[in-house]
Design an enzyme around this catalytic site. Structure first.
Site, mmCIF file in Angstrom:
data_model
loop_
_atom_site.group_PDB
_atom_site.id
_atom_site.type_symbol
_atom_site.label_atom_id
_atom_site.label_comp_id
_atom_site.label_asym_id
_atom_site.label_seq_id
_atom_site.Cartn_x
_atom_site.Cartn_y
_atom_site.Cartn_z
ATOM 1 N N ASP A 92 -6.075 1.014 0.698
ATOM 2 C CA ASP A 92 -6.289 1.201 2.468
ATOM 3 C C ASP A 92 -7.738 0.805 2.812
ATOM 4 O OD1 ASP A 92 -7.882 3.227 1.652
ATOM 5 O OD2 ASP A 92 -6.830 4.680 2.846
ATOM 6 N N LYS A 122 0.777 -1.165 -0.013
ATOM 7 C CA LYS A 122 -0.034 -0.051 -0.206
ATOM 8 C C LYS A 122 0.735 1.187 -0.119
ATOM 9 C CE LYS A 122 -1.348 2.156 3.568
ATOM 10 N NZ LYS A 122 -2.004 2.731 4.792
#
Length: 200
Positions: free
Chosen positions: A129, A111
């Site tokens: 996320d 991420k």
């Protein structure tokens, strides 16, 4: 996606940064913390320590004290100093623009690497996320409990040139309307397309 674009024409990264290094550190700091909290800490932090070399003048305890207001601050302090050491020793103090190199840095997962590639280097990437994961699955853009699988599904369905902006629009929607608890389905323009709203 067109409705989402119309709802959030100004969507952008809400972490404040001036260069790839600042974004990398801010994104590491953002785990289990809000962007607002991170921006408060980094405004002060980057004024004092603008480069990886400057960070290396600190001990783990000193850096932990600087970022104390954020979740997991001791662990983040350790990871950030290890990352700064690698940047200085292996990359001349610069942040690499390759996913593989980024993901080898302590405290950097997929991420974070996607956030840096997309926002600091303009390389198409779609960071998943908690907001992106929740919203995209509620809307039926993805069907997965796994963030990596959600990313794969989204990148198959969304044109490559829109990955970065789609990521921001999904986050803004998750923060402003489609919250984890008590989403505001009654005022949401996406409700007609939303599995969650129609199930509720």
């Amino acid at each position: 996606m067109d409705t989402l674009a119309a709802m959030y024409p100004d969507a952008h990264c809400e972490l404040r940064f001036r260069n790839p290094f600042e974004l990398l550190i801010a994104t590491i700091l953002s785990a289990q913390s809000t962007d607002r909290q991170v921006n408060k800490v980094t405004e002060r932090l980057f004024a004092k320590y603008p480069t990886p070399q400057d960070f290396l003048s600190l001990s783990e305890e000193e850096l932990a004290e600087e970022i104390r207001g954020l979740g997991l601050y001791r662990n983040k302090s350790k990871n950030i100093l290890q990352t700064c050491r690698i940047l200085v020793e292996q990359y001349g103090g610069e942040v690499p623009a390759e996913r593989e190199a980024l993901e080898k840095l302590p405290g950097v997962g997929r991420k974070t690497a996607n956030v840096v590639l997309s926002n600091a280097f303009g390389i198409p990437a779609l960071a998943v996320d908690t907001h992106v994961h929740r919203v995209s699955n509620r809307l039926g853009l993805a069907t997965s409990n796994n963030p990596l699988e959600t990313e794969k599904q989204l990148t198959r369905r969304i044109p490559r040139e829109e990955w970065s902006i789609a990521h921001h629009r999904l986050i803004w929607h998750g923060r402003r309307i489609c919250s984890a608890r008590n989403p505001k389905c009654g005022i949401c323009d996406l409700a007609p397309y939303c599995r969650f709203a129609n199930k509720a």
